[in-house]
Motif scaffolding. Sequence first.
Motif: not given
Length: 217
Positions: A38-41, A47-48, A51-56, A63-64
């Motif tokens: 569940k934590k992985v999900d 992360a998504k 990514t949409r907020a442009k916070n790379k 992801l780490k």
Amino acid sequence: MFTRLFGKPKEQTNTLATLDKLNETLEMLEKKEKVLLKKVDAEVEKAKEYTRAKNKRAAIQCLKRKRLYEQQVEQLGNFQLRIHDQMIMLEGAKATTETVDALRTGAAAMKAMQKATNIDDVDKTMDEINEQTENMKQIQEALATPIGAAADFDEDELEAELEELEGAELEEQLLQPATTAPAAPVHAPAGRVARPSAQKNTAEEDELAALQAEMAM
């Protein structure tokens, strides 16, 4: 003696307790694995969003953490495999022990029965049975032996008398006249009156002669 014949209850109890402990541990690892998945999900979803907020930078951190959780999931999976392997080995050892105990019990029971019954006892019993059988046979023969007047009968004389009766019966059968077949009826031709038989005429003549004799008196 009881322990030797019927196994070791204490060891069986320890084996069952160990299997229960391993099963509990396995259930605990499965629960932790579900939590980590569940934590992985959740990290993937974060992360998504980053990514949409442009916070790379924040997305990479998610992801780490996802990778760390996945490593823990893999580690838990290896733990579960080891526990499964241990449970299978214990169950197999338990079945083997129970089988050996059962065989040992059977062997001990067989040994006890053989010790209680030796070959000398068997031979003695068979001799007694044979002796009783022979005695009963003699008793039956004694009861079947004729006594009194029946014991004085000569078997040879009785057989000779029987042969005479059989010979007389055969001779009587040979002297009996053969049965003659009835004569076929004689049919008179149509339109002609059959003559009375000679036997019938003779009977009428005798009656006539008897009547004449009475009238003469």
